[in-house]
Every structure is written in structure tokens, then in C-alpha cells.
Design a protein around this motif. Sequence first.
Motif, PDB file in Angstrom:
ATOM      1  N   LYS A  46       1.100   2.325  -7.142  1.00 18.82           N
ATOM      2  CA  LYS A  46       0.379   1.612  -8.209  1.00 18.82           C
ATOM      3  C   LYS A  46      -0.688   2.497  -8.844  1.00 18.82           C
TER       4      LYS A  46
ATOM      5  N   THR B 160      -1.049   5.668  -8.620  1.00 18.37           N
ATOM      6  CA  THR B 160      -0.416   6.856  -9.193  1.00 18.37           C
ATOM      7  C   THR B 160       0.068   6.555 -10.610  1.00 18.37           C
TER       8      THR B 160
ATOM      9  N   SER C 240       0.836  -1.192   0.000  1.00 20.59           N
ATOM     10  CA  SER C 240       0.000   0.000   0.000  1.00 20.59           C
ATOM     11  C   SER C 240       0.877   1.250   0.000  1.00 20.59           C
TER      12      SER C 240
END
Length: 168
Positions: free
Chosen positions: A45, A47, A41
Motif C-alpha cells: 500500500k 509503496t 501489512s
Amino acid sequence: MNEDIKIESRDLNLWYGEMQALKNVTIAIPENKVTAMIGPSGCGKSTFIRCINRMNDLIKNCRVTGELLFGGRNIYDRDVDVVALRKSIGMVFQKPNPFPMSIYENIAYGPRIHGICGGDELDGTVEASIRAAALWDEVSGILDRSALDLSGGQQLAALHRTNACSKA
Ligand SMILES: Nc1ncnc2c1ncn2[C@@H]1O[C@H](COP(=O)(O)OP(=O)(O)OP(=O)(O)O)[C@@H](O)[C@H]1O
Ligand SMILES: [Mg+2]
């Protein structure tokens, strides 16, 4: 072997203000294959995926350097038509976001933008989308009701499937 590469990033960097979220991302994504991005997290990804149709343009203080090629063309070139780009590169979000209008109008929204203005053609597209989402039996009698009344799962199925149908 490069001919089946559809999307390619080269030294892509992205900052939210002072914070650098993407660092020299170089990746080649082939056409007609499923490519998954896996990582902890906050690693960037979403972004990166938002870069592919320039959704990050909408975020204040967001700056991008490097290249992102779609079909060999850098989508960060100044003369790229971002609206046209987003017609070619759809995005399905984790969380459904229906417009505050009827089930029918939510599903008809995309086809209308693409020039299907009404009548049997629009009705047919709406029906095909709902059937493809396996929701016809549940919602065919309540198309005038607000899409916000659908359950979370129904919203997800209806809107995702609609996105796919309206792009086809
Ligand atoms: N709009 C924003 N403004 C400022 N920082 C942001 C913004 N969006 C994301 N970030 C930051 O950028 C980094 C990457 O976030 P991103 O949402 O791309 O992660 P992710 O890999 O998709 O995470 P997850 O698996 O939780 O969805 C995180 O540190 C996040 O806090
Ligand atoms: Mg994410």
C-alpha cells in the motif's frame, strides 16, 4: 466515463532490488472522492502511494516499470519536473516529522516556499492553520518554542492541517 479519473496506474511494477513489491497494478482513482487502500501489512500500500509523487525515486535500488498517469500525463516520463509534481501531490505521513525549529517556523515553511515571505500575510496563514487544527488556544503563546516540544497528537494535528492550508 473517464473524465473524472484523476490518477491511473497501468501495469505498474516496482522492485526493491530483487524483490518485486508491486505486480501489474492497474487501478483508476476518481477525482474528488475518497479512495481507501486496504490490505495486509507488507502488501505494498505505502509503496504504491509513494509512487504517486515519485517518493520511491529516493530509495536506492528501487525500479519502476509501467505507467502512472496524473491528469492523463505519465509522471514517470523523463521530462517530468518532480519538484513541481510534488507541489501538486501532497502526502501526509502516518508519523509526524517536525523540523527541529520553532512551531511558527515549521508551519511557515510551506507558505514561504510558495512565496509568502513574511509580514501580516505569513502571520495570518500561520494563525489560520493553527486555528484550523483547533490548537490556537494551546499554542498561540508559545510559537517560538521548539515544535519537538509539542505532544505527538499536537504535532500530528498542526502539521497535517498546515499541509492542507499551505496547499489551498
Ligand atoms: N525501502 C524499502 N526497501 C526494501 N524493501 C521495502 C522498502 N519499503 C518497503 N519494502 C518492502 O516492500 C513490501 C511492501 O511494503 P509496504 O511498506 O508498501 O507495505 P504496506 O502495505 O504499506 O504495509 P503496512 O500495512 O505494514 O504499512 C514489504 O515486503 C516491505 O518489506
Ligand atoms: Mg504502509
